[in-house]
Structure formats: C-alpha cells, structure tokens
Enzyme design. Sequence first.
Site, PDB file in Angstrom:
ATOM      1  N   LYS A  14       0.842  -1.202   0.000  1.00 55.85           N
ATOM      2  CA  LYS A  14       0.000   0.000   0.000  1.00 55.85           C
ATOM      3  C   LYS A  14       0.873   1.247   0.000  1.00 55.85           C
ATOM      4  CE  LYS A  14       0.808   1.213   4.501  1.00 55.85           C
ATOM      5  NZ  LYS A  14       1.464   2.471   4.941  1.00 55.85           N
ATOM      6  N   PRO A 111       9.554  -4.663   0.364  1.00 56.30           N
ATOM      7  CA  PRO A 111      10.610  -4.396   1.350  1.00 56.30           C
ATOM      8  C   PRO A 111      10.026  -4.164   2.738  1.00 56.30           C
ATOM      9  CG  PRO A 111      10.322  -2.517  -0.113  1.00 56.30           C
ATOM     10  CD  PRO A 111       9.506  -3.635  -0.686  1.00 56.30           C
ATOM     11  N   ALA A 114       9.481  -0.261   5.662  1.00 54.80           N
ATOM     12  CA  ALA A 114       9.635   0.860   4.744  1.00 54.80           C
ATOM     13  C   ALA A 114       8.366   1.697   4.629  1.00 54.80           C
ATOM     14  CB  ALA A 114      10.048   0.350   3.355  1.00 54.80           C
ATOM     15  N   GLY A 115       7.275   1.325   5.337  1.00 57.57           N
ATOM     16  CA  GLY A 115       6.030   2.073   5.244  1.00 57.57           C
ATOM     17  C   GLY A 115       5.119   1.592   4.130  1.00 57.57           C
ATOM     18  N   GLY A 118       3.939  -4.292   4.064  1.00 60.78           N
ATOM     19  CA  GLY A 118       4.140  -5.683   3.689  1.00 60.78           C
ATOM     20  C   GLY A 118       3.725  -6.663   4.772  1.00 60.78           C
ATOM     21  N   GLY A 119       4.097  -6.397   6.022  1.00 65.28           N
ATOM     22  CA  GLY A 119       3.721  -7.286   7.114  1.00 65.28           C
ATOM     23  C   GLY A 119       2.218  -7.352   7.295  1.00 65.28           C
ATOM     24  N   SER A 120       1.544  -6.218   7.169  1.00 67.02           N
ATOM     25  CA  SER A 120       0.087  -6.183   7.296  1.00 67.02           C
ATOM     26  C   SER A 120      -0.575  -6.951   6.155  1.00 67.02           C
ATOM     27  CB  SER A 120      -0.411  -4.740   7.309  1.00 67.02           C
ATOM     28  OG  SER A 120       0.073  -4.047   8.437  1.00 67.02           O
ATOM     29  N   ALA A 121      -0.034  -6.813   4.945  1.00 65.61           N
ATOM     30  CA  ALA A 121      -0.572  -7.538   3.795  1.00 65.61           C
ATOM     31  C   ALA A 121      -0.427  -9.045   3.994  1.00 65.61           C
ATOM     32  CB  ALA A 121       0.134  -7.096   2.521  1.00 65.61           C
ATOM     33  N   ASP A 153      -2.962  -1.356  10.149  1.00 63.83           N
ATOM     34  CA  ASP A 153      -3.022  -1.375   8.689  1.00 63.83           C
ATOM     35  C   ASP A 153      -3.622  -2.661   8.133  1.00 63.83           C
ATOM     36  OD1 ASP A 153      -1.908   1.125   8.565  1.00 63.83           O
ATOM     37  OD2 ASP A 153       0.108   0.444   8.015  1.00 63.83           O
TER      38      ASP A 153
END
Length: 312
Positions: A14, A111, A114-115, A118-121, A153
């Site tokens: 995102k 990555p 980095a904001g 990715g972890g939330s996805a 997120d």
Amino acid sequence: MILPRRVRVTARAKLNLGLAVGPRRADGFHDLATVFQSVSLADTLLAERARRGFRLRVRHEPAAARGEQPGRTRAAVPTGAGNLALRAARLAMRHLGAAGGVRLTLTKRIPARAGLGGGSADAAAALVAVFALHGARVPLAERLALGAELGSDVPFALLGGTALGTGRGERLRPIRPGPVFRAVVAVPRWRVSTARAFRALDRSRYGLTRRKAKLRFAKVTGRMALQPCELIRLGNSFEDVLGARRPDFVGLCSRMREAGLVEPRMTGSGSAVFGVLGRGLAARTVLSRFAGDETLYVVRSARRGLEVRRLR
C-alpha cells in the site's frame, strides 16, 4: 463441500497518498486520517492444512527495478512467533474453532520496515487463506475486526483498493478510485522507527488538529474520480519529524523530481518515498535519470489488495 488442499494469496503493498496524525489518545494510539492505496507490488502466501502446529518458511524474490538490497530485507523479516502472518493464522484458527495447524510459505517482494505495509498484507493473506482452507465464509465486518486485533493497517490490507482511513487507521470508507496511475518507490538504506516517529510527533506542535485533519481529508475524498496528486499534496505528518534524516529525505525528493517524478512523498512513517509518473513518461526514462543508490520499484495503483486462489 470439497475443501482445497492449498490456497495461494497475492498480498499487495500500500501507499499512503496523504497522512495526517493527530494527538495521542488515552488508549495510547493516535487519531489519524489517511488515504490508503493498494499497488501492484505484492508478496505471495501459500497456505496448507497441517495435522498440528504452525510453521512458516520465508523465501525472498527480487522485485526491484534497480538496486535490490536482499540482505537487508531478509534480516528485517522475522520467521518465528513474532511474524504477523503466523499470528494471523493462529488467530483465524481460534476464530473458527478448528483443529490442526497450518503450513505457510511466504515469498517476500515488498521491502520490510519501509512504510509499504508488507507485514500487514501478509497477515491479511494468512487470515483469508485459513478461512478458505476450511471453507469458511466469514463476513467482511468480522474479518476487519480480526485484522484490527493484529495491527492498524491490516483492515485496509483486507479491504484493498482506495479508502479513507480514520481512527487509528482501522475505520475505513471505500473511495471511488480515480484513473490508474504509475509511481516509482525509492527505498533508502536508512530506516525509520515507527514508535520513535510517533514519540517525536508527541513532542512537536501539530500543524493540524485532529478535527481539522479529518475535515480536510473528508472534504477532498468526498470528490469523485480522485486524482492522486490532489491527495498527495495534503502531505504526511511524519515528514516533519525525521530529525537527522530530514536532509536525506529532502535530498531524495529533489533527486526524484530531477528524474521526472511528480510530488515525491513519504508513505506511512517511512522510509520509502514514492513519486508519480507523469502521463507519457516511461519508467525506464526515470530509472536512467535517477541519481542515487536507493532501491527503486515501479508500481501501479490496484483496485484490490488480495487475490485468493484455491488449489487442489
């Protein structure tokens, strides 16, 4: 009903097209207003039922158009109990009251730290994968509530597309998307601690009060067929509390503009910075013009955050 043996989920990153952070709340969180946007850069999660236990294997696949830093990404992705996808799988199994376990194989392209969410996805992908493995039709409201237990997120990662996020980001209002746009995301070698960034905001004077921030976003996002640059110009509160990294951020934005990108802006609490590709400008032209050692990703806006495929 024949249940799938395996489920594969595409989990997209995102961008925050604008992000205004208000004062710290009594519960320790901060009220914010942001416009989330799913983009094409994505991880892939493969989930399989297991007789018992929860296991995760992580592999890394290069996805950058230039300057990949695989060692840094590997070091930032936990594979044990601290991994958000594993936590999500356990939560989904508890919610279903199902016996057994889950084996997860995660292919990382987004990555870490980095904001870009990715972890939330990955956590959102694990939730929907477990539900699909067990043939469970869980209403969206329940999925979003479970996502909020995992992180602010994660609900948007479940919803995807374009949405206004308020509260701590978990209250979502879908927005009719504007035209598809392309962007280049630059990820510097330095990273930003989200917790430290919030503490810095707590010590600073807010340019926008909580109410004004929400009203400003609500007014703009009430328009139809949004143009991304309208939202990007609203800014990102975290850009003002970078401290010693502020000159690095300003310099990166300058180099992105010189390469031809429009309105460079930090996403989330950073450190990734994205700039919109103008109409008719080829990504390869920007990549060839860009001066710097940052890792560059070419993305386009997406209307979905997750794609689920059931495998026999």
